[in-house]
Scaffold this motif. Sequence first.
Motif, PDB file in Angstrom:
ATOM      1  N   THR A 128      13.933 -26.555 -26.403  1.00 45.84           N
ATOM      2  CA  THR A 128      12.590 -26.880 -27.044  1.00 45.84           C
ATOM      3  C   THR A 128      12.600 -26.826 -28.337  1.00 45.84           C
ATOM      4  N   TYR A 129      12.777 -25.701 -28.779  1.00 49.11           N
ATOM      5  CA  TYR A 129      12.502 -24.874 -30.273  1.00 49.11           C
ATOM      6  C   TYR A 129      13.412 -26.081 -31.861  1.00 49.11           C
ATOM      7  N   GLY A 130      13.980 -27.304 -30.813  1.00 47.97           N
ATOM      8  CA  GLY A 130      14.280 -27.697 -31.754  1.00 47.97           C
ATOM      9  C   GLY A 130      13.373 -28.867 -32.052  1.00 47.97           C
ATOM     10  N   ALA A 131      12.225 -28.750 -31.154  1.00 48.60           N
ATOM     11  CA  ALA A 131      10.699 -29.785 -31.922  1.00 48.60           C
ATOM     12  C   ALA A 131      10.262 -29.033 -33.985  1.00 48.60           C
ATOM     13  N   LEU A 132      10.833 -27.789 -33.992  1.00 51.19           N
ATOM     14  CA  LEU A 132      10.534 -26.675 -35.079  1.00 51.19           C
ATOM     15  C   LEU A 132      11.774 -27.113 -36.145  1.00 51.19           C
ATOM     16  N   GLY A 133      12.780 -27.805 -36.169  1.00 49.68           N
ATOM     17  CA  GLY A 133      13.970 -27.899 -36.809  1.00 49.68           C
ATOM     18  C   GLY A 133      14.827 -26.616 -36.893  1.00 49.68           C
ATOM     19  N   ALA A 134      14.632 -26.117 -35.198  1.00 51.82           N
ATOM     20  CA  ALA A 134      16.551 -25.097 -35.359  1.00 51.82           C
ATOM     21  C   ALA A 134      17.336 -25.723 -34.845  1.00 51.82           C
ATOM     22  N   PHE A 135      17.845 -25.345 -34.233  1.00 50.57           N
ATOM     23  CA  PHE A 135      19.193 -25.224 -33.408  1.00 50.57           C
ATOM     24  C   PHE A 135      18.985 -24.202 -32.538  1.00 50.57           C
ATOM     25  N   SER A 136      18.441 -24.881 -31.177  1.00 56.48           N
ATOM     26  CA  SER A 136      19.296 -24.483 -30.279  1.00 56.48           C
ATOM     27  C   SER A 136      18.656 -24.749 -28.766  1.00 56.48           C
ATOM     28  N   THR A 137      19.902 -23.901 -28.109  1.00 56.98           N
ATOM     29  CA  THR A 137      20.204 -24.361 -26.705  1.00 56.98           C
ATOM     30  C   THR A 137      20.271 -23.838 -25.631  1.00 56.98           C
ATOM     31  N   GLY A 138      21.167 -23.912 -24.476  1.00 56.24           N
ATOM     32  CA  GLY A 138      20.619 -23.016 -23.118  1.00 56.24           C
ATOM     33  C   GLY A 138      21.949 -22.749 -23.027  1.00 56.24           C
ATOM     34  N   VAL A 139      22.150 -21.767 -22.275  1.00 52.38           N
ATOM     35  CA  VAL A 139      23.613 -21.491 -22.293  1.00 52.38           C
ATOM     36  C   VAL A 139      23.004 -20.397 -21.059  1.00 52.38           C
ATOM     37  N   GLY A 140      24.778 -19.824 -20.136  1.00 50.93           N
ATOM     38  CA  GLY A 140      24.142 -19.127 -19.069  1.00 50.93           C
ATOM     39  C   GLY A 140      24.149 -17.948 -19.731  1.00 50.93           C
ATOM     40  N   SER A 141      24.022 -16.573 -18.291  1.00 45.43           N
ATOM     41  CA  SER A 141      23.664 -15.048 -18.532  1.00 45.43           C
ATOM     42  C   SER A 141      24.859 -14.755 -19.462  1.00 45.43           C
ATOM     43  N   ASP A 231       8.847 -31.442 -41.050  1.00 44.08           N
ATOM     44  CA  ASP A 231       7.732 -32.126 -42.450  1.00 44.08           C
ATOM     45  C   ASP A 231       6.608 -30.805 -42.880  1.00 44.08           C
ATOM     46  N   ASP A 232       5.264 -32.082 -42.933  1.00 44.42           N
ATOM     47  CA  ASP A 232       4.172 -30.806 -42.927  1.00 44.42           C
ATOM     48  C   ASP A 232       3.425 -30.327 -42.184  1.00 44.42           C
ATOM     49  N   ILE A 233       3.590 -31.706 -40.719  1.00 44.56           N
ATOM     50  CA  ILE A 233       3.105 -30.928 -39.555  1.00 44.56           C
ATOM     51  C   ILE A 233       3.686 -29.587 -38.833  1.00 44.56           C
ATOM     52  N   THR A 234       4.995 -29.739 -39.797  1.00 45.37           N
ATOM     53  CA  THR A 234       6.165 -28.407 -38.359  1.00 45.37           C
ATOM     54  C   THR A 234       5.471 -27.338 -39.169  1.00 45.37           C
ATOM     55  N   LEU A 235       4.928 -27.740 -41.046  1.00 49.19           N
ATOM     56  CA  LEU A 235       5.326 -25.965 -41.759  1.00 49.19           C
ATOM     57  C   LEU A 235       3.764 -25.575 -41.814  1.00 49.19           C
ATOM     58  N   SER A 236       2.506 -27.012 -41.229  1.00 47.93           N
ATOM     59  CA  SER A 236       1.830 -25.911 -41.050  1.00 47.93           C
ATOM     60  C   SER A 236       1.452 -25.467 -39.628  1.00 47.93           C
ATOM     61  N   TYR A 237       2.359 -25.682 -39.293  1.00 51.52           N
ATOM     62  CA  TYR A 237       1.776 -24.797 -37.624  1.00 51.52           C
ATOM     63  C   TYR A 237       2.661 -23.893 -37.770  1.00 51.52           C
ATOM     64  N   VAL A 238       4.224 -23.802 -38.647  1.00 49.65           N
ATOM     65  CA  VAL A 238       5.133 -22.551 -39.158  1.00 49.65           C
ATOM     66  C   VAL A 238       3.953 -21.130 -40.162  1.00 49.65           C
TER      67      VAL A 238
END
Lengths: 420, 166
Positions: A128-141, A231-238
Amino acid sequence: MGMTITEKILAFHAGKDSVKPGELIDVSLDLVLSNDVTAPIAIKEFEKIGVDRVFDKDKVALVPDHYTPNKDIKSAEQAKIMRGFARAQKITNYFEIGRMGVEHALLPELGLVLPGDAIIGADSHTCTYGALGAFSTGVGSTDVAAAMATGKVWLKVPPTMKFIFDGELGQWVGGKDLILYLIGKIGVDGALYKAMEFSGSAICNLSMDGRFAMANMAIEAGGKNGIIAPDDITLSYVKERAERDYKVYESDDDAEYEEVFKFDASSIEPQVAFPHLPSNTRGISEVGEVKIDQVVIGSCTNGRIEDMAEAAKVLKGNKVHRDVRLIVIPATQAIYRQAMAEGLFDIFLDSEAAVSTPTCGPCLGGHMGILAKGERAVATTNRNFVGRMGHPESEVYLSNPSVAAASAIMGRIASPSEVA
Amino acid sequence: MIYQGHAHKYGRDIDTDVIIPARYLNTSDPIELGKHAMEDLDGEFVNKVKAGDILAAEENFGCGSSREHAPIAIKAAGVSVVLAKSFARIFYRNAINMGLPILESAEAVDAIETGDEVKVDTDTGEITNLTKGLTFKAAPFPPFIQDIITSGGLINYTKKTLKARR
């Protein structure tokens, strides 16, 4: 040769100038996440490693959201293991009931995930956090256990697939519809092991909530991560939320993509994924007569404030069909409060919906909305596998919040244009 | 390591919800999880499977959730090796990290029918269908992943690397 946004973030966190798809790298992490289902195993494995402390008590997040508020003794024991560990390790980002929310809505809301970060979580929707321009991925325990000890994870650099959505979105069409449409086109393993980069004018015009819904479902196409350049939308959220530095990356013009897809977003209508795969999608006009028993509006895909508002817009002045149960679950305490302050709860309650405290419960068939044999639900969640929401002979249809709300009113899968 | 047993074959996109339904995720006890392996796909699986048996499936095995309970349940039910045309990536990692051998070979899977006696050598990647008298070769793991496997999983590997760093 240029690099994609995914390659740049991974290179930085691996201490390298550049990386190439297929390369195995050791990545330093900004955050390691786990929940009440996956943390108990991670904690047991962590204890086998023989270190006393997690690598950084500020960079581990533990969120009890799946079986909480606890539905039975076993789930209470699981949550207790995580709570005990959080206290013993003095974990900063542990969120008790009353302060918690659905993890992938909560962490961005609190500014704990930021552009340019590298994040893993023992939950497949960590993408989900890729929406912010991050690298994020699911893994196991076990990956989380090792990462809690070392602050690192081994990763294979994924090749990137680029998805360009140009054109203006029609009424009642949002991020959820774009991603369902895309998964319908490429299939549930269409992006297996790949990075999915979303761009184009339709993405630029999409709200943060819509972008979270899109990145959230990258895993449903088999993707390693989904990502949208800030972009601007991301940065104003962040900017409202960030309490530390972050770094904005974007793909180079000469970055290499494994495949590039172009879609005309203006021709995409609201989508519904039929049982039993998220790729089994149809436009709302192609659905036909499908009677339903339950509707769930919530989850890490569509439990955000914009989703609540969209559902309320359709529900206003209407009643839920006599034969239908509508369950509305704001994803965090802040969303809950805002929905209440904006009068959305009045609309939900007037329409005779049940409103719940944040939980993942019904999305994974955990609790709070389990389906009986033969029952059908429309849900704004992300998966409709066999038995996902309860009995193996029940059915889940995935949609955006406006379609879900219209369906609750009509007692069958319906378009919001029929009621609002 | 060499594993040998009867094959149980399934289709494509076998997801983690049918491998271990979420209604059992209020525990992480392997024995409890093993009792419900593959339940929503094949209610008879746990009665049919014998210790050492081999699971074979088409593309995208293990798609969906990150729940490590999925490989744990399969292993606890008695499965020694999983063969598939392809694996979903989190399942692939989880299996390697916790020491459940998995191999990708489309040709081997195509030739396998439920009930076939299959031998798998995880060191060489050689898959032998003893019933049909056919031998296949799966792609070997990269040396780094081989190192995790020979260490006995990611936890032992991590212990080893942390010790070396000190």
